[in-house]
Scaffold this motif. Structure first.
Motif, PDB file in Angstrom:
ATOM      1  N   ASP A 177       0.826  -1.204   0.000  1.00 54.57           N
ATOM      2  CA  ASP A 177       0.000   0.000   0.000  1.00 54.57           C
ATOM      3  C   ASP A 177       0.866   1.263   0.000  1.00 54.57           C
ATOM      4  O   ASP A 177       0.369   2.357  -0.258  1.00 54.57           O
ATOM      5  CB  ASP A 177      -0.896   0.023   1.241  1.00 54.57           C
ATOM      6  N   SER A 313      -1.992  -4.519  -2.934  1.00 59.46           N
ATOM      7  CA  SER A 313      -3.072  -5.083  -2.144  1.00 59.46           C
ATOM      8  C   SER A 313      -4.411  -4.706  -2.774  1.00 59.46           C
ATOM      9  O   SER A 313      -4.491  -3.839  -3.655  1.00 59.46           O
ATOM     10  CB  SER A 313      -3.020  -4.549  -0.712  1.00 59.46           C
ATOM     11  N   TYR A 314      -5.469  -5.346  -2.328  1.00 57.70           N
ATOM     12  CA  TYR A 314      -6.804  -5.071  -2.875  1.00 57.70           C
ATOM     13  C   TYR A 314      -7.145  -3.588  -2.755  1.00 57.70           C
ATOM     14  O   TYR A 314      -7.596  -2.953  -3.708  1.00 57.70           O
ATOM     15  CB  TYR A 314      -7.841  -5.908  -2.124  1.00 57.70           C
ATOM     16  N   VAL A 315      -6.894  -3.005  -1.585  1.00 54.70           N
ATOM     17  CA  VAL A 315      -7.230  -1.592  -1.359  1.00 54.70           C
ATOM     18  C   VAL A 315      -6.370  -0.693  -2.232  1.00 54.70           C
ATOM     19  O   VAL A 315      -6.866   0.226  -2.899  1.00 54.70           O
ATOM     20  CB  VAL A 315      -7.052  -1.231   0.127  1.00 54.70           C
ATOM     21  N   ASN A 318      -7.379  -0.857  -6.005  1.00 58.96           N
ATOM     22  CA  ASN A 318      -8.624  -0.147  -6.296  1.00 58.96           C
ATOM     23  C   ASN A 318      -8.457   1.370  -6.212  1.00 58.96           C
ATOM     24  O   ASN A 318      -9.120   2.115  -6.939  1.00 58.96           O
ATOM     25  CB  ASN A 318      -9.726  -0.605  -5.341  1.00 58.96           C
ATOM     26  N   ASN A 319      -7.565   1.838  -5.354  1.00 62.11           N
ATOM     27  CA  ASN A 319      -7.369   3.276  -5.195  1.00 62.11           C
ATOM     28  C   ASN A 319      -6.516   3.892  -6.300  1.00 62.11           C
ATOM     29  O   ASN A 319      -6.673   5.077  -6.612  1.00 62.11           O
ATOM     30  CB  ASN A 319      -6.720   3.577  -3.846  1.00 62.11           C
ATOM     31  N   ASP A 389     -13.075  -8.372  -9.761  1.00 67.81           N
ATOM     32  CA  ASP A 389     -13.388  -6.943  -9.830  1.00 67.81           C
ATOM     33  C   ASP A 389     -13.675  -6.486 -11.265  1.00 67.81           C
ATOM     34  O   ASP A 389     -14.548  -5.655 -11.499  1.00 67.81           O
ATOM     35  CB  ASP A 389     -12.224  -6.117  -9.270  1.00 67.81           C
TER      36      ASP A 389
END
Length: 404
Positions: A177, A313-315, A318-319, A389
């Motif tokens: 992240d 990471s997933y977060v 997506n960001n 996703d």
């Protein structure tokens, strides 16, 4: 285009194949552009590990690259990175003459023992491919890569000596992240690479580059082997939904490889943060790409999907995914070729299966130690989440109908 040639294998009746003179050398091309395998000199057979290095071996190897290389009288070895396939170290060199003009450091790469003899031929071809890629890229300014100094291989080991471009490896235990500058640096180099070779085709590319269609059946088989290896350990690591996706896609692997991409280029094939050396200077970050064992002719988004799907990471994905894809397209189009963002996104969506295929095949390769390889399982989980996703499976089904 210069090609890397290997010495022939001699085989006596009743004996296993053996490499003539115990190995193969790949010095750099001479000024005429000729690149020929040369007869091995004493003491430069491929080494099993950094612990086997000697001053004599280094002097012989480096003087094959440059006869005027000053005599090395001592060296120290600093670990840089290690993975399941090879070890990279930085050698700090001492010279007999303190006034000698020679690099203070070089990089040295050593293969790790194979988990199974059935992979010997594949690894040997991968070594030739990696040495060839450095040779090709050293003659273009396509992206930042170390210069190739020397390469040697035998039936079990391979070594590379490379110029030290500086920088440090990515720490696997750090949070993905917090590494947006590193991702931007990698995508910068990949966009320049892809833009430089965007007119490549399977017909025009040199033989050492992989072609996806040619390996469709082989990879489909290795994928199923990986699924079976993963089946025994996925509980607690993957959700049932993730594993169901992994199983279902086994029927699509060959068709995914056979689908004709409309934009093709030279791709790295294993673009992940652990295969990059990063140099940081204040707020800037630059990357040098290493580990070209899987270089081949693919759609540009194969490498982009590998970086973002494996190492965010997933977060974080997506960001920052959309911004990173837009930035990639801007750099790519500096080569003079257009790559509209909407088209790149559709290619990215389809190529999200690329890193999944790679990681499932790696599960089969490493099945004896798979339960201890948490990083590999983590990447598979991220691959599955990205595919969900983007609803990539529905696109795969549409394109499979086109193939049919």
């Amino acid at each position: 285009m210069s090609q890397i040639l290997t010495t022939k294998v001699e085989k006596d009746p009743g004996e296993r194949p053996r490499q003539r003179e115990n190995g193969v050398l790949f010095p750099l091309a001479d000024r005429s552009g000729d690149f020929n395998a040369c007869k091995l000199a004493s003491g430069v057979a491929a080494l099993a590990s950094p612990q086997a290095l000697t001053e004599s071996w280094l002097n012989t190897a480096l003087r094959l690259h440059n006869p005027a290389w000053p005599a090395v009288v001592g060296f120290t070895c600093e670990p840089v990175s290690a993975n399941d396939f090879d070890i990279l170290v930085r050698l700090h060199l001492g010279y007999a003459d303190s006034c000698s003009v020679g690099p203070a450091t070089i990089l040295a790469k050593f293969s790790r023992p194979l988990p199974s003899p059935q992979w010997e031929e594949f690894i040997r071809h991968s070594f030739t491919r990696e040495a060839s890629a450095y040779q090709e890229l050293n003659s273009h300014y396509a992206c930042r890569v170390p210069g190739l100094l020397f390469a040697a291989a035998d039936g079990q080991h391979f070594n590379l000596l490379l110029e030290d471009c500086g920088g440090e490896s990515y720490a696997v235990d750090e949070s993905p992240d917090e590494h947006l500058p590193e991702h931007e640096a990698v995508l910068q180099e990949l966009a320049q690479l892809h833009g430089c070779f965007v007119r490549t085709s399977p017909a025009s590319a040199p033989q050492w580059q992989l072609r996806q269609r040619d390996s469709a059946r082989f990879i489909a088989h290795r994928y199923r082997v990986g699924v079976e290896a993963l089946r025994a350990v996925y509980g607690g690591w993957l959700t049932p939904g993730h594993f169901a996706l992994v199983e279902k896609f086994a029927d699509y692997v060959a068709d995914w490889h056979r689908y004709e991409r409309h934009i093709l280029t030279l791709s790295h094939g294993d673009a992940r943060l652990e295969n990059v050396l990063f140099q940081r200077d204040g707020g800037t970050c630059r990357g040098s790409l290493l580990s070209w064992k899987l270089a081949g002719v693919r759609n540009p988004m194969y490498d982009v999907a590998s970086v973002l799907s494996n190492d965010l990471s997933y977060v974080a994905r997506n960001n920052s995914e959309a911004a990173l894809l837009q930035r990639y397209c801007r750099v790519f189009e500096q080569s003079g070729s257009q790559y509209p963002f909407r088209e790149a996104c559709e290619d990215y969506r389809f190529n999200l299966f690329g890193p999944l295929i790679f990681n499932i095949c790696a599960s089969g390769f490493l099945q004896e130690n798979l339960a201890q390889n948490g990083e590999l399982i983590k990447r598979i989980r991220r691959n599955c989440m990205a595919i969900f996703d983007w609803d990539a499976m529905s696109l795969m089904q549409q394109r499979r109908n086109v193939i049919a």
